[in-house]
Scaffold this active site. Structure first.
Site: not given
Lengths: 411, 411
Positions: A15, A145, A190, A245, A298-300
């Site tokens: 990812g 992560d 995560g 999550e 968005l967070q990554r």
């Protein structure tokens, strides 16, 4: 150690993150600058590009565009989730990799990714040794992560953490605007480790903390969750909840996947993810205004909010991998060793690939409170230095100016 | 016009934006600087604060904290969605407002909000005239939806647009990382007007455009949508779709609220919003990898990605309201008049409140393509100048440093 001259390949896997390209740039630049490295190839879509004989020639790129990789999110060379077989079971892929390595005289292989990628590195390295092909193989860590073993933290984590903490701080303002109050439930990535969800606690230093933080390291209990939200609602008429999550019940089943009929009387399939589902439960049980927010991709990829510390360290990891390999190292992953006494400092070290592959590092239990609904000050002390510094990302027309690579395929 | 000496009230109303506090600061600062204004009050939660006799004394705030309002999202004074009655039907609220105005010798009332707020302003102004109480009333526009009549654009829109275009640019990178491709469906606010969804098209100037943009100005057709996604999938194996939350079928029913049984065979209630629902339909019908992303509250509170143009103009709108009122104006809303010929310029003008209240400005049909699945270059030419300039938001510990007001209540 004798000098080894030849080409290098850098590949990206798994990812994407906001800064994986900063590591690629660190490796590419060190490769271009090294006398031992004859050509720098970028593998199209990681190991799949090697198998498909699709390599981009980095020497032919505009250096200014290459430098923009520091500020370009996601994997500019393309990624993959291809898992190669155990060579003792099926060595087809390895024979093909050897063929390509020979074709381009590849003597250096760098793979940038998470746990699976370190495993890939390890297997390739062992195979090359077995067949007597001289090639140095190094892993460059990457994962939002933050669950790689043996390193203080992973490149990519800090930028995601900074985006999460920034967003929590901002959502806090928004959620507190009406006199009638609101419960806001923010879903964070995560699956197995709660480092990212824990980052929601960093907002505490702004004075706008998430009230409750649920990590996958702790079994989730819906009744306790509702009790906690309810108690805070009675007190403040406003609650900010951060959930990983990956939270799961004591039997191991993911809360996001469970039909919640046992708990809330609903029996239908959940489409909108965990935040939407928990929002629904809170609304049904407590009858208050509630909003579920999923930070999603968005967070990554929010490189506009990246940590400059993360960018610099990611670059350093890539650069160190190449320079160490040229100096004779192989079969290693670059890792970080950090000190937080009297200011933050970070240096690199090398770990054996076989020691790091396939082991997941979780948030220590002693950094999670007894109720299992927040992290401790120790977590904040650990993570806060990592999110310092603002990205120097250039803008054009008010929007990010990302690297545009020519991607000339080697013949 | 004779000088009018007395106190002023500034109130904030409706949904928050990244820059509504910049307008408040413009008004507060102009009030503090004016010889005609004796005290500057901030209404706690808008008109509700007036009715409840809860006014914060802005003169007692630390000027440095007040200035941070330029970079603080949401409504620092608190907001409300209270709709006051028609005074001819029920004048209870108006009598109470008059009582409070008299108590604090309020001669200037400024209300910062969208359509409903301008209506509130208009009614209060008319009532004060009717009862012969000398008070100047001005509206300061605010709405990320950009749907206020008579102004080139609304404070708040540009920062949301910048966040949306930035996020699309970044999600584009992430979505293109795997060789197998992905359909990404991004849900954007805007119940009745498509200005915000159209902002997804601004990413085109970076080279990473949304492929399809659906606005509520056009009737949505699920079959055509699937055809469009499918065609682009065949061509690129990657599709970025931006949808306004307000898209609706020809019969007027919202796509987000419709049970999609007629179209896709599903009959269960949708929890996760429009993006999740459309993602589900695409997955079911086309069998491709798809991800639904809802920008949710983030798009209206992400002050870290605000447009400095928007911040400056929002400040100007607040400042102009106060200075114009002191100069004798009343019963007006501040609006923007802009030129885009040979560079962008923006000045203020005043509109009659009665002319702007309760009229929604939509995206012109000629700015939407014939297929109804994107906006034209004219839209980009209109919106692009508005998102220029990066916020000068100060950071502390790597996170936003928002204004911390003392909020001392008037006695």
């Amino acid at each position: 150690m004798s000098e080894l001259k030849g080409a290098m390949i850098i590949g990206q896997s798994g990812g994407p993150t906001s800064v994986i390209n900063a590591s690629a740039y660190g490796a590419i630049k060190a490769g271009l600058d090294s006398d031992s490295i004859t050509t720098v190839y970028g593998a199209a879509n990681g190991i799949v590009g090697v198998l498909n004989d699709k390599l981009y020639v980095m020497d032919k790129e505009d250096p200014a565009e290459l430098e923009l990789l520091k500020y370009t999110p996601s994997s500019a060379l393309g990624s993959c989730r291809y898992k190669i077989a155990d060579p003792d079971v099926d060595d087809t892929d390895y024979k093909r990799i050897l063929e390509i390595f020979k074709k381009y005289d590849v003597r250096y292989f760098f793979y940038n990714g998470g746990n699976d990628s370190m495993d890939t590195c390890n297997k390739i390295s062992k195979y090359m040794k077995k067949v007597g092909y001289d090639c140095r193989v190094m892993g460059i860590p990457k994962t939002i992560d933050n669950d790689l073993f043996g390193t203080d933290h992973c490149p990519g984590f800090a930028s995601a953490a900074k985006y999460i903490a920034t967003s929590i701080t901002e959502v806090y303002q928004d959620s507190h605007v009406y006199d009638k109050g609101q419960v806001s439930i923010i879903e964070i990535m995560g699956r197995h480790a709660g480092w990212l969800a824990g980052a929601a606690s960093l907002a505490a230093v702004t004075g706008y903390a998430a009230d409750l933080v649920y990590l996958p390291e702790v079994d989730f209990n819906m009744d306790e969750f509702l009790e906690d939200v309810s108690a805070l609602w009675e007190k403040n008429h406003n609650v900010i909840v951060a959930v990983s999550e990956g939270i799961h019940y004591a039997d191991g089943s993911f809360v996001s996947e469970a039909k919640t009929s046992a708990t809330d009387g609903f029996g239908h399939a959940q489409l909108g993810g965990l935040a939407a589902m928990l929002a629904d439960v809170v609304k049904e049980k407590l009858g208050v205004k509630v909003r579920g927010i999923e930070l999603s991709l968005l967070q990554r990829c929010a490189a506009h909010c990246a940590s400059q510390t993360d960018i610099d360290e990611s670059f350093l990891a890539g650069q160190t991998a190449v320079n160490s390999a040229v100096a004779g190292e192989t079969d290693k992953m670059v890792a970080f060793e950090c000190s937080r006494e009297g200011g933050y400092s970070c240096t690199t070290k090398l770990l054996n690939l076989s020691d790091v592959a396939n082991y997941e590092k979780k948030v220590p239990v002693e950094w999670i409170n007894e109720r299992g609904n927040n992290v401790s000050q120790a977590f904040i002390d650990y993570a806060l230095p990592l999110i310092q510094g603002e990205t120097k990302m250039p803008k054009e027309n008010g929007l990010p100016r990302f690297a545009k690579l020519a991607k000339i395929v080697a013949e």
